[in-house]
Structure formats: C-alpha cells, structure tokens
Scaffold this motif. Sequence first.
Motif, short mmCIF file in Angstrom:
data_model
loop_
_atom_site.label_atom_id
_atom_site.label_comp_id
_atom_site.label_asym_id
_atom_site.label_seq_id
_atom_site.Cartn_x
_atom_site.Cartn_y
_atom_site.Cartn_z
N ASP A 68 79.09 35.57 101.20
CA ASP A 68 80.17 35.92 99.96
C ASP A 68 81.70 35.96 100.90
OD1 ASP A 68 77.89 37.13 98.82
OD2 ASP A 68 78.18 38.72 100.20
N GLN A 69 81.99 36.19 101.65
CA GLN A 69 83.26 35.57 102.30
C GLN A 69 83.78 33.90 102.08
OE1 GLN A 69 82.84 35.55 106.58
NE2 GLN A 69 82.86 38.21 106.29
N PHE A 70 82.67 33.06 102.60
CA PHE A 70 82.82 31.80 102.00
C PHE A 70 83.59 31.11 100.18
CE2 PHE A 70 81.97 27.15 100.53
CZ PHE A 70 82.49 26.79 100.99
N LYS A 71 82.52 32.17 99.31
CA LYS A 71 82.86 32.24 97.58
C LYS A 71 83.66 32.71 97.22
CE LYS A 71 80.55 34.83 93.79
NZ LYS A 71 78.86 34.99 93.12
N THR A 72 83.96 34.01 97.98
CA THR A 72 85.84 34.57 98.08
C THR A 72 86.50 33.16 98.11
OG1 THR A 72 84.70 36.33 98.98
CG2 THR A 72 87.05 36.10 98.55
N VAL A 73 86.38 32.48 99.39
CA VAL A 73 87.79 31.91 99.40
C VAL A 73 87.14 30.69 98.72
CG1 VAL A 73 88.07 29.70 101.38
CG2 VAL A 73 87.45 31.85 102.22
N GLN B 174 95.17 28.19 125.93
CA GLN B 174 96.54 29.25 126.18
C GLN B 174 97.08 29.92 124.28
OE1 GLN B 174 99.61 26.46 122.85
NE2 GLN B 174 101.20 27.85 123.02
N GLN B 175 95.57 30.12 123.81
CA GLN B 175 95.43 31.65 123.41
C GLN B 175 94.50 32.10 124.30
OE1 GLN B 175 94.66 31.11 119.02
NE2 GLN B 175 96.45 29.46 118.63
N LYS B 176 93.74 31.85 125.02
CA LYS B 176 92.29 32.53 125.52
C LYS B 176 91.35 33.06 124.87
CE LYS B 176 94.28 32.55 129.66
NZ LYS B 176 93.77 31.63 130.59
N VAL B 177 91.62 31.89 123.64
CA VAL B 177 90.28 32.22 122.90
C VAL B 177 88.61 30.72 122.98
CG1 VAL B 177 91.25 33.79 121.28
CG2 VAL B 177 91.04 31.12 120.70
N PHE B 178 88.19 30.62 122.38
CA PHE B 178 87.26 30.20 122.86
C PHE B 178 87.08 30.16 120.98
CE2 PHE B 178 82.39 28.57 121.57
CZ PHE B 178 82.58 26.92 121.81
N LEU B 179 87.41 28.62 119.85
CA LEU B 179 86.55 28.58 118.69
C LEU B 179 85.46 27.88 118.14
CD1 LEU B 179 90.45 26.38 118.69
CD2 LEU B 179 89.84 29.68 118.19
N VAL B 180 84.58 28.64 117.80
CA VAL B 180 83.18 28.27 117.51
C VAL B 180 83.41 27.45 116.43
CG1 VAL B 180 81.07 28.91 117.05
CG2 VAL B 180 82.52 30.35 118.53
N HIS B 181 82.64 25.81 116.41
CA HIS B 181 82.62 24.94 115.66
C HIS B 181 81.03 25.94 114.49
CE1 HIS B 181 85.63 22.38 116.92
NE2 HIS B 181 86.35 24.20 116.72
N ARG B 182 79.62 25.80 115.53
CA ARG B 182 79.07 25.38 115.56
C ARG B 182 77.63 26.30 116.47
NH1 ARG B 182 74.03 23.79 116.81
NH2 ARG B 182 74.45 22.34 118.55
N THR C 202 79.99 36.02 115.30
CA THR C 202 81.56 36.81 115.05
C THR C 202 82.34 36.02 113.79
OG1 THR C 202 81.76 36.06 118.02
CG2 THR C 202 83.41 35.65 116.91
N PRO C 203 82.61 36.66 113.61
CA PRO C 203 82.24 36.59 111.81
C PRO C 203 83.35 35.73 111.34
CG PRO C 203 83.77 39.13 112.16
CD PRO C 203 82.31 38.35 113.25
N ASN C 204 84.96 35.50 112.59
CA ASN C 204 86.20 34.69 112.09
C ASN C 204 85.78 34.03 113.48
OD1 ASN C 204 86.48 35.98 114.96
ND2 ASN C 204 88.32 36.96 114.63
#
Length: 527
Positions: free
Chosen positions: A465-470, A438-446, A397-399
């Motif tokens: 690449d995403q990290f570099k862009t940020v 509340q949002q019905k999602v699981f937030l992945v840390h690791r 999952t990318p996000n």
Amino acid sequence: MASGVVRGTRGNSGRSEDDPVELEPEFYDEANTRTRSEPPVKSPFSPGPVDFSQVWTPYSYPCDPYRRSVEAILDCVSLKLTNPEIFDSPRFLTNYDNMAAPPQLIFVDGSFAELAQEMADYIQVGDQVKPLLEKEQNEAALDIIVKASHYLNSVPEKEFTAAYNLLIHLVLQSKDPKKYLQPICGNLGKPITSSPTHGFTLASNALSTIFNLLEQSNPLRYNVFLQIVRFIKQHGQFELLKPRLKNIDLWLEEWDTEEEAQRKLFVDIAEAASEASDEEESYHFLLKALGTFDRDEQDEITSEEAQKLSLRALRMALIAPHRFDFQDLRVLPTVQALSDSHPTYAQLLDIFTEQDLEDYNDFREEHEGWIEKEKLDHEKLQRKMRLLTFASLAASTPNREIPYANIAKALQVPIEDVEMWTIDVVRAKLVEGRLSQQQKVFLVHRTTYRVFGEKQWRELGTRVDQFKTVVDRLVTVVRKAQSDVDVQREREQQELDRKLANAGISDRPSDRRRQQTQQRQRTDDDD
C-alpha cells in the motif's frame, strides 16, 4: 585347465603390470560382459612382465593378459560389424548419458565348469568342488567357492583384481546371486592383508565392479550400494562417494526400493557424511530419511526411530553455525510430533524459528541448566539467536532505517559492538544494507524473513500500500509536468504565429495554401 578372467579395463592402457593400482572407485550405470570359448592356458594369474616374442600356444606360461584383452576387444568389434543386432541385448547396452566415465569391461573365457574349477583350485577347495561340477551341481559348487573366497584377501596384489573379477562373474551366473553377493561384499569390507597400502583401492574397485555388472534396474544394486556406503564410511573416504549421490533418487526409483530400505540407506549416508565432518550433507540426508515416514500413519511418525532421527536432525540444525532456516525441519510430521515426546526441544525450535533473543533468555531462565544438560553450546546458540533477532528487526522496520540504539537494545549488546554485529549479519546473508556512521543508523536494502505467516502477509500488504501510494504520487507529478509542458508548447506556438502574422508571413499550412491560390489568381488576371 581353462583360462579365467583376463582383466577389468578402465582405459589405463599405459599402466605397467608392476605398477601399484591407485584408482578411485567409480560407479557407472551400465557395464558389459563378454564370454567366449578359446584354447585354455595354464593360469590366469600369471606374473609379468610378458615376453611378447614367445609364440602363444595352448597351455603356454606365462599367459599374456594384455594380448588376450586386445584379442577379445578385436573380436567384439568384428562381432559388432558382422552381427550388430547382438549388441542390442541388455548385456551390451551402455547408457552414455548417465555415465561418469568410460564403461568398465570384463573379458571372460571358458565355460562355467572350467572357470569354477579354476577358481576352486586357486583358493584351495578344488577337491571339494570337482565332483559337484562333474554332476553339474553348479550351485552347490559355487556355494563352497564363495564360502572359501575370503582366501582372496591374502593373494598377491597384482592377482587380486583378476581373481575377484572371475569370482564376480561366476556369482552373476547363478540363479540366485543375492545369497552370494552379501558374503563377497563382506569379505571386501575386511582388511586386504596382502596390500595394506592399496587395499582400499583394490576392494573399492571390486565393489564397483559388482555394482556396474548388475543390470541398471536390478534391485540387487541397492544391497551392493549399501555395502559401498558402509565401506566408504569405514575408511573415511566420503568425498569419493559424494559426487555419485546426485543419482541416488533416480537409482532408488529404478530399483523400486521400499521406503524403509530408502530410510536405511539415507541414514547410513548421513552417518558417513557426519564422520567426514560434512554436516550440510549429513543434515540433507537426515531430512530425506525423515521424509520416508508415512505422515498418515500416526504410529509410524511417533515411533522411537522417527523421534530419534527427528531429535538428531533438530540438534544438528540448532548447533550448525550457518543454518538459520528451520522451516524445512519444522514442517515434517515427525518433528511436529516432538511437541508430545520432547516438548522442551519443540519449544526451543519455535524460538529459533520465529522468536527473538528475549524469548531465548526467558527459555533459559525457565529451564535452568537444561541446555548444559543436553550438551548444547549456549554461546553458539546465543550468537545465532542474536543474528536471527537482527534479521527480524530489519524485516519489521517500515522506514528501512534502524538506529544503532534500537539494534543494541534488541541484541542486548553495547552500542559500540553494533557495527561488528551488523557485519556478522551481513556475512550470514540474512540482511543486506550499509552503515551510516555519521547518522548512527543501518540502512536496510534487503532482508530475509525467518517465517512468512499471517503477520508477514500483513506487513507485506502495508508495504505494498505504501509503495502504491508513492507510485500514485509519482504518476500525478509526471502527468502534471506533462500537462505543463503541453500548455507551454501551445503558448509558444501561439506567440510565434502572432509574430509571423504581424510580419505578413505564416507558417501554417492553411495560410500557405491561401497565399498560393491568390498568386495563381493574379497570374490568370495578368494573362
């Protein structure tokens, strides 16, 4: 009649002669033996307690084992002070760096012939041994003694250790102790009829004594240790052996043990651990056993033994509830060879290594009834597959946000059970994160990657690449903010200078120097 072994000491000087022996078996890396000649006594196996007021003389009875032990220790100290070079020999060396406890000492008095005759009389073969000893046929005499040594399993408990210590000492004086150690170890593996309660402790101490009195690099230690492992397995006392297994690789290297012999030892340890329900340790030594097969010898890695051990390790890994990493198993050549000998098992291993629950269900449909036939627990396999599928979903999952609906679809469970499965996967340490009810999602840390191949490298490249862009965006924002700050400071300074100039005051260094020069000129004109 000569005096025999006095006692093996372990630092329990406060123990009474009549107290039962309750020592755990210990394995040290070195031990010492002392032999000297002294006036003989009537018997080394005399009962206690001892009357210390009695004057000690040759042939006195009962003998005083404690006094004799102290005398021997004092003699050793005296010998060390007067002739320190004697203790540099291997018999007196002790490796304190690797010892788990103080060294075990055995004090022996008398010549070989005297001690052998004494032992022969004790086990009731004295008439057979005496003429051989008179002809100095020591090996033949020792052979008769060892064959009759099973008698020692029935001697009184308090005489057992001293008797076996004497027998061990005699065997170690032989030119070929190997042929005698095997029957002795075999006898110790049999019941100690005179002490059903403490028989295990007595026998394990005797086996430890044999192991300790052999030189550290003596290959015979391998044979003795193998007997110790089988003895431990027989009595279900694996926990006593487990702390010593950390030395096994060093010992095998010192003994220069061949791979086939190593494999035999590793398999025995794995079986002992399995019978003690220590599946993790059993699996570890099974992998070590599989690692002894030569990967360059195709006949060896496809042999019946190799395939049998590979299949056993694979089944153990599949049903183990807390094992989710199969890479260490999959890379072994013997396991890879299962694709030819047991293709169905190889397919199942591939599924658990890098595929998901849908692939597992397809496998069940394709091989209907196979899992039940092989006596594998479908419920356990399905649960493990769901946890592994969750880990793969989190890793892909990318996000880093997984909706409940996606989790329920991948795990094929009701959406109401998603939170329960999330807790289970976190407890299994496959994923770290938090739930947003509340949002019905699981937030992945690791998350933990099940495999790291080309696909995972591409995913990692995308994330880098995403990290570099940020990071580039952050750098741009910081630089712009810094530029704005510098411009604002310059503008404020210019405004301040303007105000000071209008008031006839300057805060600049050049203006101050010009004012000072003008002041000095006016002073000179006044003069």
